[in-house]
Design a protein around this motif. Sequence first.
Motif, PDB file in Angstrom:
ATOM      1  N   ASP A  73      35.594  30.817  37.184  1.00 27.18           N
ATOM      2  CA  ASP A  73      34.528  31.172  36.231  1.00 27.18           C
ATOM      3  C   ASP A  73      34.009  32.577  36.517  1.00 27.18           C
ATOM      4  OD1 ASP A  73      34.805  28.660  35.144  1.00 27.18           O
ATOM      5  OD2 ASP A  73      33.014  27.824  36.134  1.00 27.18           O
ATOM      6  N   ALA A  74      33.849  32.906  37.796  1.00 24.44           N
ATOM      7  CA  ALA A  74      33.338  34.229  38.160  1.00 24.44           C
ATOM      8  C   ALA A  74      34.331  35.327  37.792  1.00 24.44           C
ATOM      9  CB  ALA A  74      33.033  34.266  39.656  1.00 24.44           C
ATOM     10  N   VAL A  75      35.621  35.071  37.990  1.00 22.10           N
ATOM     11  CA  VAL A  75      36.638  36.057  37.603  1.00 22.10           C
ATOM     12  C   VAL A  75      36.642  36.262  36.095  1.00 22.10           C
ATOM     13  CG1 VAL A  75      39.122  36.517  37.516  1.00 22.10           C
ATOM     14  CG2 VAL A  75      38.110  35.617  39.625  1.00 22.10           C
ATOM     15  N   ALA A  76      36.582  35.174  35.333  1.00 22.58           N
ATOM     16  CA  ALA A  76      36.590  35.280  33.875  1.00 22.58           C
ATOM     17  C   ALA A  76      35.391  36.086  33.386  1.00 22.58           C
ATOM     18  CB  ALA A  76      36.581  33.881  33.258  1.00 22.58           C
ATOM     19  N   GLU A  77      34.222  35.817  33.937  1.00 23.59           N
ATOM     20  CA  GLU A  77      33.008  36.531  33.531  1.00 23.59           C
ATOM     21  C   GLU A  77      33.092  38.006  33.909  1.00 23.59           C
ATOM     22  OE1 GLU A  77      28.584  35.075  33.887  1.00 23.59           O
ATOM     23  OE2 GLU A  77      29.182  35.982  35.803  1.00 23.59           O
ATOM     24  N   ALA A  78      33.570  38.308  35.119  1.00 22.89           N
ATOM     25  CA  ALA A  78      33.654  39.695  35.566  1.00 22.89           C
ATOM     26  C   ALA A  78      34.690  40.460  34.746  1.00 22.89           C
ATOM     27  CB  ALA A  78      34.009  39.747  37.047  1.00 22.89           C
ATOM     28  N   ALA A  79      35.797  39.815  34.429  1.00 24.83           N
ATOM     29  CA  ALA A  79      36.848  40.466  33.634  1.00 24.83           C
ATOM     30  C   ALA A  79      36.326  40.815  32.238  1.00 24.83           C
ATOM     31  CB  ALA A  79      38.068  39.566  33.540  1.00 24.83           C
ATOM     32  N   LEU A  80      35.544  39.924  31.641  1.00 24.10           N
ATOM     33  CA  LEU A  80      34.968  40.172  30.327  1.00 24.10           C
ATOM     34  C   LEU A  80      33.974  41.325  30.372  1.00 24.10           C
ATOM     35  CD1 LEU A  80      34.844  39.185  27.383  1.00 24.10           C
ATOM     36  CD2 LEU A  80      32.969  37.657  28.075  1.00 24.10           C
TER      37      LEU A  80
END
Length: 420
Positions: free
Chosen positions: A410-417
Amino acid sequence: MTERTTTAAPVADARETFRRVKRHFSPGLAVAGRFTGRGAVEASAEGCRVTLSDGREVLDFGSYAVALLGHRNPAIVEAVRAQLDVMPTSTRSVQNPVAPLAAERLTAYLGGTLGRVYFGCGGADVVEASVKLARMATGRTTVVAVDGAFHGKTLGALALTDNPRFKAGLEPLLQGVVRVRPDDPEAIAKVVREHEVAALVFEPVQAENGVRFLDETVLARWCRDAHEHGALVIADEIQVGLRRCGAPSLALEYGLDVDCVLLGKPLGGGVMPVSAAVGNDRLFAPLLADPMLHTATFSGHPLSTAVIPRALDLIEWHADDGEQVAQAMEQGLAVLRELHPDAVVATRGRGLLWAVDLRTPELAGGVLTGLAQRSVVVSPCLSRPTTIRLLPPIVATEAEVKEAMTLLSDAVAEAALATA
């Protein structure tokens, strides 16, 4: 995912803590701690969880490799209490049975080929002691270190550490340090043609450098060339030993001919600060001749060394559990790569030490921010701003590993966005 909460300590305690940190330590530490804890501070801990002052529970997959057995492991706490009730410190004039027993257990734990022990309080203590002994034992001054190495930040250990950030304004440090590339099998043979080498010091895994594994065939060649020259070989496993990477000692598992193994971090069971240099008679010859050549008031501190036999027993008791955690981590990180191929460049590791490489430092910072917001503690890499480390306890459950992987994703997805 719903956050778990418990009875909270007063929020004012957190404000007072940050005020004191800012005033007496560093404003930067206060800012970093406030960010990571989202305005709260540590209140208590047990197992893989740390309870904060606002009642939130944080999943601890970091702690810089100390909490291998989790926080406040009951058997470790019992050992500390038992020693506290008898004699927590030593006169230093009369021998105390606790440290010798710990030394006996520790040398046996490593297979019995390295029979001498020096106890310190932290990792840099035993780095300093082992290098000092190597110089005295050989009568030479040159020490060989490896590009990317981290051995501590005291002045002697810092000379072996490769990160220039920690050396700025401090040179000259310990003189006579020669650095070699980790991928050069002939590196030591080349160095000994030009220098009288006292010791080769290496980490089988450069954890602070992004969990970089040194090739064991290269290390074997280095050890052979060092010994043919009369130099001593020191394996720094302060962060990666004691089954953090699956084996009690990676150097010994590889069959390397080393004169000393350095251990620390989880050696005190996640409760007491203690480290150890476990070496042979040749390295320890100066202390065998004169035991006062290198001493420290708290070396072999009874309250710290009392936990070592219990910690070693527990590490072995949970060895199979560690293998299951390792498999779950490997599988979870494989899924992470598949889900986020544009953000996650690579993952690597072994046992209970894993690295996640993000595409940019900005993205890695965003992931750390996201994990803090999701109440997960990991360890950044001091020398690799694009890499974060995961150090699960050996007592972590399958559910806790799954939770960590889900929150990381979840943290990777949010940071990538956010950084797209």
